[in-house]
Write an enzyme that holds these catalytic residues in place. Structure first.
Site, short mmCIF file in Angstrom:
data_model
loop_
_atom_site.label_atom_id
_atom_site.label_comp_id
_atom_site.label_asym_id
_atom_site.label_seq_id
_atom_site.Cartn_x
_atom_site.Cartn_y
_atom_site.Cartn_z
N PRO A 192 0.79 -1.22 0.00
CG PRO A 192 -0.13 -1.13 2.12
CD PRO A 192 0.53 -2.07 1.16
CG ASN A 193 -0.25 4.43 1.24
OD1 ASN A 193 -1.16 5.01 0.66
ND2 ASN A 193 -0.38 3.91 2.45
NE ARG B 44 4.00 6.57 1.72
CZ ARG B 44 4.23 5.33 2.12
NH1 ARG B 44 4.65 4.41 1.26
NH2 ARG B 44 4.05 5.00 3.37
CE1 TYR C 256 8.90 4.92 2.90
CE2 TYR C 256 7.41 6.80 2.89
CZ TYR C 256 7.87 5.63 3.47
OH TYR C 256 7.28 5.16 4.62
CG ASN D 7 8.32 -2.02 0.35
OD1 ASN D 7 7.77 -2.14 1.44
ND2 ASN D 7 8.92 -0.90 -0.03
CB ALA E 238 1.46 0.27 6.35
CD GLU F 40 10.67 -7.59 5.63
OE1 GLU F 40 11.10 -8.66 6.14
OE2 GLU F 40 10.21 -6.66 6.30
CG HIS G 70 11.17 -2.39 4.55
ND1 HIS G 70 9.80 -2.33 4.42
CD2 HIS G 70 11.46 -3.57 5.14
CE1 HIS G 70 9.29 -3.44 4.92
NE2 HIS G 70 10.27 -4.21 5.37
NE ARG H 99 10.26 5.98 8.48
CZ ARG H 99 9.26 5.85 7.59
NH1 ARG H 99 9.30 4.85 6.71
NH2 ARG H 99 8.26 6.69 7.59
#
Ligand code: DQA
Length: 159
Positions: free
Chosen positions: A16-17, A24, A29, A80, A83, A104, A106, A113
């Site tokens: 998502p996103n 964004r 990012y 990825n 969230a 995975e 990111h 964070r």
């Protein structure tokens, strides 16, 4: 039809996103769009001798179904989960269906964070994780997964 045992196909799933990359939080990012990343990965795949497919969804169940679909058709997964990384037992359970390398990725370093981002539901079932290297993380994941596939085809690696 192509013999599935001869395909060398890697799926890249963006959660998502991630369709909003470029707009964004670019300071977190980066400025590259998802289209830039996907085009670069497909091109890199051609040089590495693998087919790269890409997929983005904002919906957990759709991602679960996509993972279920690739059990016998693909040989590597780069994911990825956005969230859903931090919340999704369903995505974690789906990944357990796969019998090939899963990386995975990111873009940001989730460990630098907010505390709620420090835990990944997926990390314990992925082959490995790349976090914080921006879009280069996807390319490093592709190098790894494609080398696993190519080694497997030359019978040097079993998975
Ligand atoms: C992310 C990190 C997640 O915490 C966040 O929710 C994202 C993107 C990353 O690529 O850094 O959507 O997975």
């Amino acid at each position: 039809m192509e013999n599935p045992s001869e395909t060398r196909t890697i799926l890249v799933i963006h959660g998502p996103n991630l369709n909003m990359l470029g707009k964004r939080e670019p300071e977190v990012y980066g400025k590259d769009t998802l289209e830039d990343i996907d085009a670069g990965l497909k091109e890199a795949g051609r040089h590495l001798g693998v087919v790269v497919e890409t997929f983005q969804s904002n919906h957990e169940g759709v991602i679960v179904e996509k993972i279920q679909e690739i059990m016998t058709t693909h040989q590597g997964l780069i994911i990825n989960p956005g969230a859903y990384t931090h919340t999704s037992v369903a995505i974690r359970d789906a990944l357990l269906l796969l019998n090939f390398p899963i990386v995975e990725v990111h873009l940001s370093n989730i460990y630098k964070r907010e505390p709620f981002r420090h835990h990944s539901m997926v990390a314990g079932v992925a082959t490995g994780q790349i976090s914080g290297l921006g879009m280069q993380g996807y390319f490093l994941a592709l190098e790894y997964t494609s080398s696993c596939i190519n080694l497997r085809f030359s019978n040097k690696l079993k998975f």
